[in-house]
Design an enzyme around this catalytic site. Structure first.
Site, mmCIF file in Angstrom:
data_model
loop_
_atom_site.group_PDB
_atom_site.id
_atom_site.type_symbol
_atom_site.label_atom_id
_atom_site.label_comp_id
_atom_site.label_asym_id
_atom_site.label_seq_id
_atom_site.Cartn_x
_atom_site.Cartn_y
_atom_site.Cartn_z
ATOM 1 N N ASN A 219 0.876 -1.176 0.000
ATOM 2 C CA ASN A 219 0.000 0.000 0.000
ATOM 3 C C ASN A 219 0.913 1.226 0.000
ATOM 4 O O ASN A 219 1.431 1.632 1.043
ATOM 5 C CB ASN A 219 -0.874 -0.050 1.260
ATOM 6 N N ARG B 208 -2.501 -1.946 -3.530
ATOM 7 C CA ARG B 208 -3.684 -1.123 -3.348
ATOM 8 C C ARG B 208 -3.537 0.071 -4.296
ATOM 9 O O ARG B 208 -2.536 0.787 -4.233
ATOM 10 C CB ARG B 208 -3.761 -0.614 -1.919
ATOM 11 N N HIS C 112 -12.401 3.602 -0.103
ATOM 12 C CA HIS C 112 -12.485 2.580 0.957
ATOM 13 C C HIS C 112 -13.254 1.345 0.476
ATOM 14 O O HIS C 112 -13.789 0.589 1.280
ATOM 15 C CB HIS C 112 -13.232 3.103 2.210
ATOM 16 N N ARG D 34 -9.936 16.070 7.389
ATOM 17 C CA ARG D 34 -10.730 16.486 6.209
ATOM 18 C C ARG D 34 -12.100 16.973 6.645
ATOM 19 O O ARG D 34 -12.716 16.389 7.554
ATOM 20 C CB ARG D 34 -10.906 15.311 5.244
ATOM 21 N N GLU E 182 -8.289 -5.004 4.869
ATOM 22 C CA GLU E 182 -8.140 -4.745 3.438
ATOM 23 C C GLU E 182 -6.995 -5.564 2.835
ATOM 24 O O GLU E 182 -7.088 -6.028 1.702
ATOM 25 C CB GLU E 182 -7.887 -3.242 3.212
#
Ligand code: ADP
Length: 414
Positions: A7, A99, A189, A250, A395
């Site tokens: 990732n 990823r 996601h 965010r 994940e």
């Protein structure tokens, strides 16, 4: 098959080596052989690596880019091969799963990487200027370091959401902008939401097509997803991962007019406003303290800090708003709400704050069961019309399994 899962972010590279194959997938017995992270790439980088069952190795050294980070990971694997089950040299890594953040409309499932795919990922750079370049660097560095013979697979954050209907993914702006620039909701996601729907199906022993749930991935980045008949129906992140829930740094949803207003009033450039919304907003911006939920909860409990409380309240309220919207949108209702991500699995207090006022929607938490941390658990009362679950996401496992399936040409069933 030993799969190296990578990732690659702009300043970090995370990895896992996962032993998986069809038998292990069926038995749910795939195992993580080693894992780690390289942080602060571009300066004095910090590496934290661990062979499963052994103590962590921590180390600091200057690393210039993703290639240097992957090189350090591979060197560590070679030098610690005696501690890593099934690995005695790099030849024991059979495939690499990456990823990849943005697959645009083109990539609706995981694919074997070749030159054409690499161009396709590069074509999406406009849509994810911070993420896709780092992913591409990771793929190229892997080819350089492990050779072009090693199969590499791209697993996209966006692909699970490719099932959203047009009415979910189009914005209320002129339609030709979608045609011209592909402006639409993509959602992110996706690997996490797909994993949660898979694990939920397993726990409740139902066919995937029957599942109607709302999944909440609440980590540093946060998103909600309405899963209808096992497929993503809508999700809170949009054209970029900035939209939707309030996150660590965010803003999530804001009135778009704020952008011009901020530029004028604060004398900021467009990219400074973008940085403010992505890096200085959310929990950090509201509290003025930190974007880390655990620290905010401590601040609130120990010092009664007003703005820490406000940040947590705004965060929880936004999650509730999305749950409410999805309950209204899902024609056959939802059978469960699933909490995941660092906040979702570790914080009974946040789960309680989100679900507390949802009793009128048929959601009742069992506060004793809600104390669970980082484990699969049903945390609603038996008479709750909508069940509530905690399910830690994974994940990397899904990326490893997709990689195996693509390389071994075994069709995916979920
Ligand atoms: P990422 O999205 O980067 O993978 P995580 O899923 O690990 O991040 O989530 C990080 C968030 O989880 C942080 O806000 C952190 O404070 C929060 N978190 C971790 N443990 C707890 C806890 N015990 N209570 C509340 N929040 C927690």
């Amino acid at each position: 098959m030993n799969v190296l899962v990578l990732n690659c972010g702009s300043s970090s590279v995370k990895f896992q080596i996962v032993d998986t194959d069809l038998e292990r997938i069926e038995a749910d017995s795939d195992s993580c052989l080693a894992s780690g992270i390289v942080e602060r790439i571009g300066g004095q980088a910090l590496t934290t690596f661990q062979a499963t069952g052994h103590p962590r190795d921590r180390h600091a050294e200057p690393l210039r880019d993703q290639r240097a980070a992957i090189d350090v990971i591979l060197r560590w694997v070679i030098s610690h091969a005696s501690r890593i089950d099934h690995i005695s040299s790099l030849a024991d890594i059979h495939a690499v799963g990456h990823r990849v953040v943005h697959g645009g409309e083109e990539f609706q499932k995981s694919v074997l990487i070749d030159d054409e795919v690499l161009h396709g990922i590069a074509d999406c750079i406009d849509l994810a200027p911070l993420h896709n370049p780092a992913n591409i660097k990771g793929i190229k560095a892997t080819t350089e370091l492990l050779g072009s013979g090693i199969p590499q697979v791209a697993v996209f954050d966006t692909s699970f959401h490719s099932t959203m209907p047009e009415s979910s993914y189009l914005y209320g702006i002129p339609y030709q902008l979608y045609r011209r620039h592909k402006i639409r909701r993509y959602g992110f996601h996706g690997t996490s939401h797909r994993y949660l729907s898979y694990r939920y199906r397993q726990i409740t022993d139902q066919p995937l097509d029957d599942i109607n749930i709302i999944t909440l991935h609440l980590g540093n980045g946060c998103s909600a997803c309405a899963i209808v008949n096992g497929k993503s129906y809508t999700t809170s992140m949009g054209f970029t991962p900035l939209q939707g829930l309030v996150m660590g740094t965010r803003s999530g949803d804001i009135d778009p007019s704020l952008i011009e207003f901020l530029m004028i009033k604060e004398g900021l450039s467009i990219s400074e406003v973008d940085t403010m919304l992505n890096k200085q907003s959310g929990l950090l911006g509201i509290s003025g303290l930190t974007g880390d939920m655990r620290e905010l909860l401590e601040e609130e409990a120990e010092n009664g800090d007003r703005r820490a409380r406000l940040a947590i309240d705004i965060f929880s309220r936004r999650v509730k708003q999305y749950i409410g919207a999805y309950l209204a949108e899902m024609e056959n209702g939802t059978e469960s709400i699933v909490f995941s991500g660092g906040i979702g699995v570790n914080s009974p207090a946040i789960r309680s704050r989100i679900c507390g006022s949802l009793t009128s929607c048929g959601i009742k938490l069992d506060e004793a069961k809600n104390q669970v941390v980082d484990e699969v658990m049903k945390i609603s009362t038996d008479d709750s019309r909508i069940a509530v679950y905690v399910i830690p996401t994974n994940e990397e496992l899904l990326i490893a399994r997709d990689t195996y399936r693509v390389v071994a040409n075994v069709p995916r069933r979920w």
